[in-house]
Design an enzyme around this catalytic site. Structure first.
Site, PDB file in Angstrom:
ATOM      1  N   HIS A 371       0.876  -1.063  -0.027  1.00 30.85           N
ATOM      2  CA  HIS A 371       0.134  -0.021  -0.100  1.00 30.85           C
ATOM      3  C   HIS A 371       0.876   1.184   0.030  1.00 30.85           C
ATOM      4  O   HIS A 371       1.840   1.253   0.695  1.00 30.85           O
ATOM      5  CB  HIS A 371      -0.930   0.079   1.043  1.00 30.85           C
ATOM      6  CG  HIS A 371      -2.016  -0.876   1.094  1.00 30.85           C
ATOM      7  ND1 HIS A 371      -3.248  -0.401   0.817  1.00 30.85           N
ATOM      8  CD2 HIS A 371      -2.214  -2.202   0.870  1.00 30.85           C
ATOM      9  CE1 HIS A 371      -4.298  -1.576   0.747  1.00 30.85           C
ATOM     10  NE2 HIS A 371      -3.597  -2.325   0.813  1.00 30.85           N
ATOM     11  N   SER A 388      -6.222   3.355  -5.709  1.00 30.10           N
ATOM     12  CA  SER A 388      -5.787   4.217  -4.784  1.00 30.10           C
ATOM     13  C   SER A 388      -5.916   5.660  -5.169  1.00 30.10           C
ATOM     14  O   SER A 388      -6.134   6.506  -4.251  1.00 30.10           O
ATOM     15  CB  SER A 388      -4.196   3.939  -4.417  1.00 30.10           C
ATOM     16  OG  SER A 388      -4.381   2.555  -3.698  1.00 30.10           O
ATOM     17  N   VAL A 427      -9.982   5.157   3.552  1.00 31.67           N
ATOM     18  CA  VAL A 427     -10.298   6.712   3.250  1.00 31.67           C
ATOM     19  C   VAL A 427     -11.736   7.028   2.896  1.00 31.67           C
ATOM     20  O   VAL A 427     -12.343   8.075   3.123  1.00 31.67           O
ATOM     21  CB  VAL A 427      -9.324   7.310   2.360  1.00 31.67           C
ATOM     22  CG1 VAL A 427      -7.878   7.242   3.041  1.00 31.67           C
ATOM     23  CG2 VAL A 427      -9.240   6.760   1.166  1.00 31.67           C
TER      24      VAL A 427
END
Length: 471
Positions: A371, A388, A427
């Site tokens: 990540h 992402s 997120v």
């Protein structure tokens, strides 16, 4: 491919709003099974007499012989029971679907004419009222084709619905493969219609009932009197009607047989129930074909590549990036026992998460390290994966002030130095402020706790990604 054919998921906790016509709270559907003259009988070329669903509870088939009592009980259904039901339903204006056994219909021209005059739907109940569990697929398909031919010849119309009843494991797939039916009812799996996918086709299934069914007058631990039948129908209606009032309308099926409910000691229970149901607002009495047409228009089948049906290469290409830069997780999930329950975001997520959870600590650490830093160098260089990039943008991490960027850089560096892997958070569950707050709180945790939390966040990120591409 290790695949499980049964669908244990269905509509899950949130079934669709049926949106019945007129805002109805419940759809009530009455089926009259017309089997008399289509049952097992040596006169019909069968090996033995009928032994199912009569007043003779526990009856045994008589090989090579006519069973006079059994025959006359079935004859009562055609001669008297049918007409009693016909008067009841037409007198109350309640529409009916008939499950018509083709050979029985052929032997009852006056009853067929009465069904048609009343505008009852006549669905196919197969060629003969016999057991198909031991039939070959080819022989069952041949009987299905002959049933349609004879039904069309007798009624002048091709049947649009199908119900075998004493079906085999092949029946629903054979109906789907046939491609000529608006619906099939050889299922008891739901309170709402649903789509069955096979042979490249989507077949509408309108589930039937064996509980709200007068057949229980002829089975052990069934109904002994009409008031028991009425009470069961009333309780079923009340439960479903209440769900409809709460915004989740359903369908209530009622199964009837001329030789059973058509007896004078039972028919009054049906009359009382119909009066009771009709006394409520928002009740849609419908034929099954009406329900089928409504459902096909309101909820047509959704076309998409089902994960459980995909070949390995296509599966890995589609889902190999769900866990960041870790295609081995998709490879492992494909090898599991997948089925229709895994063709949704939640279902497939469970399969992928199983592989991730069962992996070694080193393997899971590799996933964490794959990540990117939040708002880090890769983001600045526009070198993130598409997933992402979209995720960080959703929280406004692609538009930071200089001070915010400096703070993220400081926290990223400190977190990695302490724990040995990047700070990971889903997120899409946060905004910029709450991400920073979580960052500052979690950096103080011990590494084992953060490893566990980061793994949970990785799974959460995967679920969000799947929800964007699967139902």
């Amino acid at each position: 491919m290790n695949r499980y054919q049964r669908d244990m998921q269905g509509y899950g906790a949130n079934p669709p709003d049926a949106a019945w016509p007129g805002g109805a709270k419940i759809a009530v559907q009455c089926v009259v099974n017309y089997e008399e003259g289509g049952e097992n009988n040596v006169l019909h070329g069968d090996a033995a007499s009928e032994a199912f669903l009569s007043e003779i509870v526990g009856a045994a088939a008589w090989p090579g012989q006519r069973h006079w009592n059994m025959e006359s009980i079935y004859e009562y259904g055609a001669r008297a029971g049918f007409w009693r039901l016909h008067r009841l339903f037409t007198g109350m204006g309640v529409p009916v679907t008939v499950y018509g056994v083709a050979t029985a219909l052929a032997r009852s021209p006056e009853q067929v004419a009465a069904m048609q005059d009343a505008e009852w739907e006549i669905a196919s109940h197969g060629l003969k009222w016999i057991e198909y569990k031991d039939y070959t697929r080819e022989d069952e398909a041949a009987d299905m084709a002959e049933a349609v031919r004879l039904h069309t010849e007798v009624t002048g119309e091709t049947p649009r619905g199908w119900y075998t009843g004493r079906c085999s494991e092949n029946t629903v797939d054979l109906v789907t493969e046939h491609g000529g039916f608006d619906y099939v009812s050889d299922s008891y799996a739901d309170d709402l219609p649903y789509w069955h996918h096979a042979h490249g086709r989507d077949q509408l299934v309108i589930p039937y009932t064996l509980d709200a069914n007068d057949m229980r007058f002829a089975t052990p631990q069934g109904f002994n009197a009409g008031d028991q039948f009425f009470a069961y129908l009333k309780d079923s209606f009340d439960a479903l009607y209440a769900e409809g009032l709460e915004g989740a309308p359903k369908m209530m099926n009622i199964g009837l047989h001329c030789r059973l409910i058509g007896r004078p000691g039972r028919v009054q229970a049906l009359r009382r129930f119909l009066d009771y149901a009709a006394g409520h607002e928002g009740v849609w009495f419908a034929r099954r074909i009406d329900i089928a047409e409504h459902w096909a228009k309101t909820y047509p089948p959704v076309q998409y590549d089902r994960p459980s049906e995909m070949e390995k290469g296509a599966f890995e290409k589609a889902y190999g990036s769900i866990f960041e830069h870790s295609p081995w997780i998709a490879e492992g999930a494909w090898a599991l026992e997948l089925g229709p329950a895994h063709d949704t975001a939640v279902g497939l997520h469970n399969a992928l998460a199983r592989v991730f959870r069962s992996a070694s600590v080193d393997a899971r650490m590799g996933v964490l390290k794959a990540h990117p830093d939040l708002a880090g160098k890769l983001a600045a260089a526009k070198a993130l994966t598409a997933e992402s990039t979209a995720e960080q943008a959703s929280a406004g991490l692609d538009h930071l002030t200089d001070a915010e960027r400096a703070r993220f850089t400081e926290l990223n560096t400190a977190y990695v130095e302490k724990h040995g892997f990047p700070f990971i958070i889903a997120v899409r569950d946060h905004d910029k402020a709450s991400i920073l707050a979580a960052f500052e709180r979690r950096i103080a945790h011990d590494t084992d706790a953060e490893f566990a939390e980061a793994c949970r966040q990785v799974e959460r990120i995967a679920l969000h990604r799947l929800k964007e591409i699967l139902p």
